[in-house]
Structure formats: C-alpha cells, structure tokens
Scaffold this motif. Structure first.
Motif, mmCIF file in Angstrom:
data_model
loop_
_atom_site.group_PDB
_atom_site.id
_atom_site.type_symbol
_atom_site.label_atom_id
_atom_site.label_comp_id
_atom_site.label_asym_id
_atom_site.label_seq_id
_atom_site.Cartn_x
_atom_site.Cartn_y
_atom_site.Cartn_z
ATOM 1 N N ILE A 56 -98.796 56.084 -124.949
ATOM 2 C CA ILE A 56 -98.178 55.184 -123.488
ATOM 3 C C ILE A 56 -97.173 56.502 -123.353
ATOM 4 C CG2 ILE A 56 -95.863 54.471 -123.220
ATOM 5 C CD1 ILE A 56 -97.397 52.159 -124.993
ATOM 6 N N GLN A 57 -97.105 57.851 -124.016
ATOM 7 C CA GLN A 57 -95.934 59.134 -124.050
ATOM 8 C C GLN A 57 -97.049 59.390 -122.926
ATOM 9 O OE1 GLN A 57 -94.647 60.484 -128.069
ATOM 10 N NE2 GLN A 57 -93.072 59.207 -127.631
ATOM 11 N N GLN A 106 -97.257 58.589 -119.394
ATOM 12 C CA GLN A 106 -95.694 58.931 -118.810
ATOM 13 C C GLN A 106 -95.854 60.986 -118.575
ATOM 14 O OE1 GLN A 106 -93.495 57.823 -122.737
ATOM 15 N NE2 GLN A 106 -92.262 56.497 -120.944
ATOM 16 N N ASP A 107 -96.532 61.724 -119.666
ATOM 17 C CA ASP A 107 -96.650 62.837 -119.052
ATOM 18 C C ASP A 107 -97.347 62.588 -117.779
ATOM 19 O OD1 ASP A 107 -96.601 63.595 -122.619
ATOM 20 O OD2 ASP A 107 -94.737 63.697 -120.790
ATOM 21 N N GLU A 161 -97.118 60.882 -115.166
ATOM 22 C CA GLU A 161 -96.374 60.094 -114.108
ATOM 23 C C GLU A 161 -97.025 59.130 -113.756
ATOM 24 O OE1 GLU A 161 -95.591 63.065 -111.702
ATOM 25 O OE2 GLU A 161 -95.012 65.012 -113.028
ATOM 26 N N TYR A 162 -97.608 57.993 -114.839
ATOM 27 C CA TYR A 162 -98.019 56.979 -114.421
ATOM 28 C C TYR A 162 -96.439 56.159 -113.929
ATOM 29 C CZ TYR A 162 -102.914 57.333 -114.733
ATOM 30 O OH TYR A 162 -103.775 57.260 -114.625
ATOM 31 N N ALA A 211 -93.718 52.975 -114.593
ATOM 32 C CA ALA A 211 -93.376 52.221 -115.211
ATOM 33 C C ALA A 211 -94.472 50.833 -115.186
ATOM 34 C CB ALA A 211 -92.175 51.268 -115.686
ATOM 35 N N ASP A 212 -94.443 50.686 -113.765
ATOM 36 C CA ASP A 212 -95.406 49.609 -113.506
ATOM 37 C C ASP A 212 -96.291 50.133 -113.057
ATOM 38 O OD1 ASP A 212 -93.076 48.357 -110.797
ATOM 39 O OD2 ASP A 212 -92.762 48.203 -112.570
ATOM 40 N N ILE A 253 -98.187 51.396 -115.128
ATOM 41 C CA ILE A 253 -98.596 51.414 -117.405
ATOM 42 C C ILE A 253 -98.720 50.045 -117.793
ATOM 43 C CG2 ILE A 253 -97.908 52.431 -119.629
ATOM 44 C CD1 ILE A 253 -96.423 54.764 -118.043
ATOM 45 N N TYR A 296 -96.797 47.164 -127.269
ATOM 46 C CA TYR A 296 -97.092 45.548 -126.547
ATOM 47 C C TYR A 296 -97.621 44.698 -127.345
ATOM 48 C CZ TYR A 296 -95.143 49.572 -122.737
ATOM 49 O OH TYR A 296 -94.824 49.807 -122.040
#
Lengths: 1076, 87
Positions: free
Chosen positions: B37-38, B41-42, B44-45, B47-48, B50, B74
């Motif tokens: 998940i990180q 995030q890196d 640049e996805y 939150a929605d 992901i 999750y």
C-alpha cells in the motif's frame, strides 16, 4: 450413733473394706480426692447410686458434725455474751475470730483418736471447707482498705499452700484442721471489713454473671439468709455457727474485681514483692535522698488533689498498698509526673521509685515471642520504660517514658535519642534530665527501640503497647487470606455462576483475589476504607460486593449512594447486569442512587435531590468512585464528601495521591467519616503536617521527594517512616495490576525524544528566556532533589550543599495560575505537525509488526486532538505512510469526529442513541456508547486521539495496544497512569506499549539545560517515586513487625509481588531511553 | 501498456480479472500488506484509487465463492460486500 439401716451398714462396711484393701488405716486418712474415689468404688461394689453413697457416708459423719455444731453453738453463745456476733465477729487478742480460736483450741482436743466418728467429723468439716474454697470468689469493691486486701490475700495464699501439703499421710489431719481454721478466719476478716467480700460462685449461678448487676443494685442494708448454695449478688458471706448456714451481707460501692482465691493471690504477688522491696528501701534514708527530686518546700507548692496509687499500676487506683501522690509539671516542660507526697518516699517521682524497686527486686518485664509479659532479671542500670501523662495540645495524654541510665556506657544512646527528639517532635526530651528521659507514643516504639536496643517495660507500658499493636493488626488479621472464603462470589451472593464470553463459551465466574481481599478488608473495617486498586482490577465490582454484603449480612435496608464523575453514571448498571443474576441486579439497582460529583456537592448544600431529602443518614452506604475528584479538602466536592456523615463510606480510586501527601489524608478521612476540616480532624491535620514537614521535600505544596533516613549521630541512621507506613497501610488497600490474578501481557513505557530543528530551538529559547533559570531550577529540584554536592564533614556527618537554582521561589508558580499563560503558549508551540508525524511513525511501526494494531493518543489540547486525527488520516507518502481508507477518531468533550483520508466523515454529539440490540442509550452515556460501539468495535478505526482530561477515566480501551502521550500538560504521574490504565487493564489480551513524545535540545549547553517536556518528565518521575515510597512500600511493610509474635502470622508476610513492583520502576525504563 | 504492470484503474481491473484462482488468492494476500500500500502511495495513487484497486480484488474473490484471505490491512469480507452492493 443413731441406728443404721441395712443399706447404711452395707455401704459403711464396703467403704471400710476398700479402705483397708488400699492399705490406709482408716477413711480419715484419705485425702479429698481419694475420698471421692472411694465413694465411686463403693457405689460400684455395693451397686448403689453414687449420690446415695455420698449421702450415706456424710449422714454417718453428720451425726458427728451435729455434735460439733452443737459444740460451736455453745461457743457462739459465749461469744455473744462477750459482745460479738456473726455480723461483727469479735476479734480476739490472737487476731482470730472467736470461732476460729475455739476451733483451733477445740482441734487440739480433736487431735488423732482412733474413733472413726470424730475423725469423720473433721473430714466432713474439711470437705465442706474444700467445697466452699473452690466456689469462693473474692469480691473487691472500692471501699476495700489496703490492709484487709493484703490480709485476705495473705490468708488465701496460706490456704493454697496448705491444700498442696495434703499427701494422704497421717499429717493430713493437722493440715486439714489448719485449713478449716484459716478459712474460718478468712471469712471472718472479710465479713469484718466492708470492702472485700467472699461469695460463692457455682456452675448454676456463677458470680461473674452477676457482676454487671452488682454495679447497679444495692441490697437492702440488712443481713438475710439465702439458700445453702446461692449467696447472691456481690455479697459477703459468713457461717452462722449455730445453724451452720451461710449468711448474706449487702455491700457498698462499685465492684472492682471478682476473682477466685487462687487468682486473687497471684495478682497480688508482684505487688507484694514490690511492697516488700519498698519496705526495705524505706529503711535506707541515703538511698531515698538520692532518688528524691522535690524538696519539702517544693512539695508544699504542689496543687491539685491527692490521688492514691500503687507502685505497680501507677495510673490506676488499684486496691493494694497505695501511695499518696500529686501531679507535678516541671518548669518549662510539658511533662507531668506523679510525685509521692507523704511517707518516707515524699518528694520521689513514682516512676523513679518503681525503677529503683524493680532494679532492687531484680525483676522487670519484657515480652516473649508471644507478646506475653514475662519476668526478666534486670541488671542495675538498664533502660526502662514506663507510662506517664503529658499535656499536649490542650489535652492530657498517656505516653511512654524511657529512662536511660546515666553511666558512660549509655552515652551514645542518650545522644542519639536527644538528636532524635530534635528531629522528630513526637519524641520529647525531658528538660534537665541529662538526656536520660524521653517521652514518646507507642507509634514511635520501634524508633526508640532501634536506638536503645532491648527495653525493659513495666506492666502498664506493656499493656499500652500491646493494646496499640493489637489495634494496629486487628484488621490485617481479620482480612487475612484465610478469611477470603467468606467473600467469594458465591459467599457474597447474587452473582452469576457463569459468564458467557464473546465466543459463546460459558466460563465460571469468580471474584479475583484482590476483589475478595478488598471485601474482606472492608468487612473487617465495618465497610469503610479506601480501595486503591489499579485501573481495570474491578473496583466497581468491589462496590457491588460491598452493597450485597451490607444488604445480606447486616440487613441494611436503606438505599445506597454511588457518586462518580460525570459521564460515568451508567457504568455500575452495566457491571451489575453483566455480573449479577438478573433479579439480583435489578433489585440492587432499584435501591441505588447514582449521582455525579457536581450534583452531589449541590445536593449536599441544598439538602435535597430529586425532591427527596439528601443527607448521609438517608443511605445505608456511600461509594465514591474515581475519588481523585474529591482528594482536595478545600474544594466543594472534597468538603461535601468530608462532611457527608455516614458510617459506611467506601472510597474507590486508582490515584491515591496526585502531587500532595495531604491527598492521602483527605481520602482516608472521607472513608473514616472524619471531617478533616472540622474540629475532629484537627489531630489528623497536625499529624499529616508533621509527617510532611519531617519526611518530605515540599515545593509549593507539592511533595517532590521523601527524605532518606535520619542521621542521628555520625554514621547512625534511623528510618523514621515506620509510623506513617502504618497509617497508610491501615487506611488504604492498594494493589497494582501486576499482582492481579489475571496476568496482563506486559506494559512497556517508552520515551521518544525529538531534537528540535534549529529554527524551532531558536524560537523556543526566545519564548523561554524569562523562565530559563526557572527550568534549570526545576531540573535541579526534580532530578537532583536540589542537591548540588554531598560530602562528609570533619565530625563524620553526611552534609549536602543545596543548589541555589532549586531555591527559586518562582518554581512554586510553575504549576499555578501565574505562569499558566506562558506554559500554555509553550505547549501550543511544541504541538507541531512534526510531533504528529513522529506519532504516525510509531503507529506504522506497530502496524508493521501486527496489522491488527490500534493506537490511542492523548493530548490536553482540543485543537491538537483535531489536528492529530486529521493529519493522521491524510494522504502521505513514503515508508511511514498509513494506509488510506482507514478511520481516525478525534474525541473531544462535546463531540467525537471520524476522519477518513483527510476528510470529516462522521460526527457524534451528546444525545440518546439506539444501540444495535435496540435499547436506547441515554444521552448521559453517549461518550461511552460511541467509544465502545462505534469506535472500539470497528477495527478500521486505526487511531483514536482523545482529550486527556475528559477520557482518562471510566473508558475501556482494551481494543487498543499502543498509546501515545502527545503532550505533558499534566504535572502528575497519576493522570498519566490513569490514561495508560484505559488500555492496560483486565481484558487486554496484548502487550501494551505507551510512548511519551518529548522535544529536547539537540545540543544542551549544560546538564541543567533542558526543555519543559523534559522537566515535566522529571517531575512525573518524582511523583511516581513519592507515590511508591508513601503508598506502595507501606503495603509491603509488616504492621507491628517489631513484635515477634506478629511475625508468626504468615498472612502478614512481605508481599513479594508488591515489592517487585516497588523495586522495578517502569519510569526508570523511560528515563533510560532518552535520559534526563 | 504492460498488462503485468497495470497503471490506470482500468488496467488494474483488467489485470485482476485475468488472474487464475490460485494467483488471485496469492496476490490478494500480498497486496493487502502495509508495504504494498505504501508503494502505491509512493506511486501517487490517491486514496480513492487505492480503494478501487482493492475493490477489484474483492469483486474477483467474491466471484470465486471461496473464503477470502484474512489478516491484512483491509478486510476483504467488507470489501466483497461493498463490491456486491455496488455492482
């Protein structure tokens, strides 16, 4: 001899035959016991009932007795002619009653003759005497004169010896005659006096049972006759020689003592010895001169009434040889001592006389391992303890006084005691006594004994100490582990047998060890006291248990009152329904009034609540939960609780002491129903003030440390905290969850230090420039207890040099209102996004270890609570990012918010909610509902940031395993522990880690250059240490341990669990992390 | 576009749909870790986004009718339920 029936002949001949078989010359040779045996044997042999045999044998001798009775009748007639009578027997020159004299003279004619009948006559008289002797009780009243008491005691002593001389030989006859004579004289002497009476006590009518009546009633002032066996109430008895029947006299005055003759003699034994010693001393004028303290002129100046006392019991008016005394207070002293005012010992202090006589007699008193006084041989010049009276704070109090010999070998002891008296005001030096005499209370016995060594105590001193320690250990003994069986769930009643767990499994329910112990302890204290169990150990169930015991065991029918912080009113109902049988729970709740502290104070003021009278007497018991709310006696709540008059007040708290030792006293006073603010609390306030002044280092009313042992003389230390430990242990039941039944997985406090970035440090120092010295002073005070340097001086004493920084008076203002604005601004300045990011790092770290990890964060700033939740929920990058889509809660006083991905997604406010099972949750319980049901049960709520002061009590957060103290706005370890206790409590199945996040200087200029965060950390450590010293350590102490007999009771052995906690401070770990 | 390295949401959905059952389970478990998940995030996805990627996995898991992998960041049970209702 009258004609004997066949039966009588058979019995008598059997008796004679058995006697011959036993090689006795005749039945007259038999002792009393042997005579009884003969009766039994004859009954068996002749197949006749024992009673009948006895009657027949006596009847045979009665004929002889009648002859003797007639003889005595003639004697009495002669006595009457001489002016005497039974009531007032004449005393002959020989010092005997006519009766006794004649018997003695008559007995010479009755000396051994082979005639069975005459010997039987003596035996019969002897047997009667023996029976009388055994059932005789000496009744002493206040009118008794010492002379007659001594004479009765002497005669009784003689009688006892004579009985022992009976050995079945031919000599028994003379002995029996002497017994009869002495006994008759005894009766006559007693009858002559009006203070000592001899009365009969039988199994059917024991005299002791009449004692209470004896003090109330007075018989009419004339003699009257009673039945042969019952003499009546506190009466004198004498034998009418004409009829042989007992006569009853009335008595006057209060009954002082009722004792068997044997007891009477033994009680006077010590007194006789002392009296004999006194007689000898009276012949030595030089010795008396050496003892004399007051001149005849000094005696004349004494005022006050003359009181007659004895040597043995120097403060009671015992009936024995007495000395006329008056009280004398020395000039400029507070000590009053009795001084003899008449006779050869006039001018001698009574306790000096006692010690001298005890020394001469070679006897003192000590205590054996069973706490019983035992006679010991006292060497001349040994320390001796007696009792005395002292005028103290307007009242006369009985104290102990120790006398140390004057010779050189005791110099060190005298000096040490003198020094002690300078440090401990409860140990008083008698001015002018050359360091030989000191006065102290029983609570300081251990201190004195530690210095002096073994002590010789006289009777009164022993009694005083025994009473003190018996009282001290009474509750300990009554609440020992052996008594826990009376306080199990089943024994208490009303609880469920089984509880159904979340998985559906039914497990047996039992109260934990500490819950049972709490009930036992409270029961021994008549259901009042302070229960200081750690968070999560089930104090609420203890309250419920007490209510059940009060209702079921004492029949208490009045309602109960439960006082708690706002928002927690629903807790007890939840617990009751969870753990009790439904009908029992509803019955209890129906008679329970629950009220929060604010409304309690108001109801106390107005005298009514919900249109009903509100006063202590309306309730059967009062329970104060989270009682740290009322720990200050000057607050409205504290005052109200202290004043609320009820004899069953139970105080429940985890936080016994926040930052002030006096909190301890307030809570104890509430429980003991002593209004600390009123007159009845005066003594306690004085005690606590003295304790605090002597033992604690105090700054601005806050205790910063407990002093180490007192150094009396170079190298000689003594620990003075013993009696304070006794107070704590007697009034508080404290336990840490480490010692609970259910072993929690472990608690780890950690310190996260964040070096300030250069710009931040620059701004910080600019803001703190005015309080830099202040902070340095606090570092010195809290970390180093204000000590700069310690050294040993030329006299060998340990000396300290104080740091001037620690004496900064402004330190007192730091925790107060004056600097509140500055401190608050600093807090806000330090609550930065960087701190939140560091907290986030910690959350991630734990998530990496376990994806089910959940974190609770505490802050004292509402703004920072919101900022934290929002930032934690926002999108991040990098290896320390939290997963998106998770929820982050912000719990404020009036609102609970949920954030997700940086956005507010839900808000909960104070109102009624409908729970999942359909029941309505009242608005007053909204916080608990949201936290338990919405947040707690949802594992997607990754972090929950809470406003500390609101949520540090009453909430169950066992679903979280990580905690973070974002800021230290509180100056007390207790608050910190409360917050930690929300997670680390029963029901927590995981190891809990709790972080403090502190800003520190990257490069401090010296060892005193520290940030406010660090200073707070030091203050919390001190607070924890003081708590440990004052509350924890006493719990492990052995109450009355200085008495060896008490040591034998294993229930009072050291609690190693408590000691482990006391010796493995969790705070030390935190200190190691970041260092101070 | 590299089918084995999806970038857009559409590519992710297509990628997940083509996974075999075994691969689906294995990868559903692997992506449900903090580290992955990180990484997203890196990259640049948001939150929605992901969330949508995980919904894709949940949808596919739901279709198999089998119990999804547990113990991840999750909860796939909740995601399957959400995916079912949004379908």
């Amino acid at each position: 001899m009258p004609h004997l029936t066949d039966l009588q002949n058979r019995v008598l001949s059997t008796a004679a035959a058995l006697t011959h078989q036993a090689n006795f010359a005749g039945m007259d040779k038999l002792s009393y016991v042997e005579g009884e045996k003969l009766v039994q044997d004859v009954a068996a042999e002749a197949k006749v009932p024992v009673a009948q045999v006895r009657e027949l044998l006596l009847a045979a001798s009665t004929a002889a007795t009648d002859a003797a009775a007639n003889h005595l009748k003639l004697l009495n007639a002669e006595a009457e002619n001489l002016g005497g009578s039974v009531q007032r027997p004449q005393v002959t020159d020989a010092g005997m009653s006519p009766l006794g004299l004649q018997l003695a003279q008559g007995s010479q004619e009755l000396t051994p003759r082979p005639d069975f009948a005459l010997q039987s006559e003596l035996n019969a008289a002897f047997h009667k005497t023996a029976e009388d002797f055994e059932s005789t009780r000496v009744v002493v009243t206040r009118r008794a004169t010492p002379k007659v008491v001594a004479e009765v005691a002497e005669a009784s002593g003689k009688l006892l010896k004579l009985f022992h001389e009976l050995d079945g030989s031919r000599n028994d006859l003379q002995v029996k005659q002497e017994i009869i004579r002495v006994y008759q004289d005894l009766l006559a002497d007693a009858a002559r006096d009006r203070g000592v009476y001899l009365a009969k006590s039988t199994a059917e009518h024991p005299l002791s049972s009449y004692q209470s009546d004896a003090t109330k009633s007075r018989l009419p002032g004339k003699a009257h006759e009673k039945g042969a066996d019952t003499v009546g109430v506190g009466s004198a008895v004498s034998i009418d020689p004409s009829t042989g029947k007992p006569f009853v006299f009335d008595y006057h005055g209060e009954v002082l003592e009722i004792a068997t003759l044997g007891e009477f003699v033994s009680r006077r034994h010590e007194q006789f010895e002392l009296d004999q010693a006194a007689d000898k001393l009276a012949q030595e004028p030089k010795a008396i001169d050496a003892l004399r303290s007051l001149s005849p002129e000094g005696l004349k100046r004494l005022h006050g009434e003359v009181e007659h006392v004895t040597l043995f019991e120097d403060d009671k008016q015992e009936i024995a040889r007495v000395y006329a005394t008056r009280w004398h207070r020395e000039a400029a002293g507070v000590l009053e001592r009795r001084v003899v005012v008449e006779g050869p010992f006039a001018g001698v202090y009574l306790d000096d006389l006692v010690q001298e006589l005890a020394t001469r007699r070679g006897h003192g008193m000590a205590l054996d391992s069973n706490m019983q006084p035992k006679s010991v041989t006292q060497r001349h010049g040994e320390p001796f303890v007696t009792t005395c009276q002292v005028q103290e704070r307007g009242e006369k109090r009985e104290k102990l006084a120790v006398r140390i010999p004057e010779d050189r070998s005791w110099t060190r002891v005298r000096r040490a005691l003198r020094r002690l008296s300078e440090l401990e005001p409860a140990v008083k030096y008698r001015e002018g006594s050359k360091n030989t005499t000191f006065v102290f209370g029983p609570e300081n016995y251990k201190l004195v004994r530690d210095i002096v060594g073994d002590l010789i105590l006289n009777g009164p001193a022993t009694s005083k100490l025994q009473s003190y320690f018996t009282e001290l250990t009474k509750v300990e003994v009554a609440s020992s582990d052996a008594s826990l069986k009376d306080h199990t769930a089943h024994a208490v009643g009303g609880f469920k047998d089984k509880l159904v767990s979340k998985s559906g499994e039914a497990k047996p329910f039992e109260l934990s060890y500490w819950q049972q112990k709490s009930l036992a302890w409270l029961s021994a204290r008549d259901y009042k006291g302070v229960i200081a169990l750690d968070t999560g150990m089930g104090k609420t169930l203890v309250a419920i248990g007490v209510m059940q015991e009060l209702a079921k065991r004492t029949g208490e029918a009045k309602p109960f009152l439960y006082v708690c912080p706002p928002g927690l009113e629903g807790n007890i109902a939840v617990e009751a329904r969870r753990f009790m049988e439904p009908n029992e729970a509803e019955a209890l709740l129906a008679r329970l009034t629950v009220i929060d502290y604010k409304h309690f104070a108001k109801a106390c003021r107005t005298g009514s609540y919900e249109d009903k009278p509100f006063a202590g007497k309306e309730f059967g018991g009062v329970f104060f939960d989270e009682a740290q709310w009322i720990r200050k006696r000057t607050t409205v709540g504290g005052e109200a609780a202290l004043k609320f008059d009820n004899s069953h007040k139970v105080v429940l708290t985890k936080s016994v002491m926040k930052d002030n030792v006096e909190d301890v006293l307030t809570l104890a006073s509430i429980a003991n129903n002593v209004d600390l603010n009123g007159a009845s609390g005066k003594e306690l306030r004085y005690t606590m003030r003295k304790f605090r002044d002597l033992y604690c280092t105090v700054v601005a009313g806050r205790t910063v440390g407990v002093k180490e042992a007192l150094e009396l003389t170079p190298g000689q230390f003594v620990d003075p905290k013993h009696n304070m430990h006794a107070f704590i242990k007697a009034n508080f039941l404290w336990a840490d969850k480490r010692t609970d039944d259910v072993r929690l997985k472990g608690f780890e406090p950690r310190l996260e230090t964040m070096p300030m970035p250069p710009k931040m440090e620059e701004d910080y120092r600019a803001k703190t420039v005015k309080i830099t010295k202040l902070l340095q002073g606090m570092v010195s005070l809290y970390r180093d207890k204000g000590v700069k340097e310690t050294f040993v001086d030329e006299k060998g004493r340990t000396r300290t040099v104080l740091n001037p920084l620690a004496k900064d008076r402004r330190i007192a203002n730091v925790m107060g209102q004056k600097l509140a604005k500055t401190i608050h601004e600093l807090n806000d300045f330090c609550n930065t996004p960087d701190k939140i990011d560091r907290a986030r790092d910690l959350v991630v770290k734990h998530l990496e270890a376990s994806l089910t990890s959940r974190t609770v964060l505490f802050s004292d700033s509402p703004e920072f609570v919101v900022a934290t939740a929002q930032r934690l929920s926002s999108a991040q990058r990098g290896e320390h990012a939290l997963p998106p889509g998770k929820l982050h809660a912000a719990c404020l006083a009036k609102e609970i918010r949920l954030y997700q991905d940086g956005k507010l997604v839900d808000t909960y406010k104070p109102k009624a909610y409908v729970a999942a099972d359909g029941h309505t949750v009242p608005a007053g319980e909204w916080q608990k509902y949201v936290i338990d049901e919405i947040i707690g049960k949802n594992p997607d709520v990754l972090t929950t940031t809470m406003l500390g002061p609101v949520y540090q009590e009453g909430q169950n957060l066992q679903w979280a395993n990580v905690g973070v103290h974002l800021d230290r706005d509180t100056w007390s370890r207790q608050n910190t522990e409360q917050r930690e206790g929300r997670l680390w409590r029963k029901g927590q199945e995981r190891r809990v880690t709790f972080y403090n996040v502190d800003w520190v200087f990257k490069n401090p200029s010296d060892s005193y250059d520290r940030t406010l965060d660090q200073v707070r950390g030091m203050q919390e450590k001190v607070s924890g240490d003081v708590f440990k010293e004052i509350i924890v350590v006493p719990q492990a102490s052995l109450l009355g341990g200085e008495w060896q007999g008490v040591r034998k009771q294993k229930d009072l052995m050291l609690d190693t669990g408590v000691l482990e906690y006391a010796m493995s401070p969790d705070i030390a770990q935190a200190a190691q992390q970041g260092g101070f | 576009m590299n089918p084995s390295e999806p970038k857009s949401l559409a590519e992710w959905r297509s990628y997940v749909a083509k996974l075999s059952e075994d691969a689906l389970f294995e990868q559903a478990k692997a992506v449900n870790s903090l580290g992955f998940i990180q990484t997203l995030q890196d990259e640049e996805y948001s939150a929605d986004e992901i969330h949508e990627i995980f919904l894709a996995f949940a949808r596919a898991l739901g279709k198999t009718g089998l119990r999804p992998p547990a113990d991840g960041v999750y909860d796939y049970f909740k995601l399957i339920e959400e995916a079912t209702h949004s379908a």
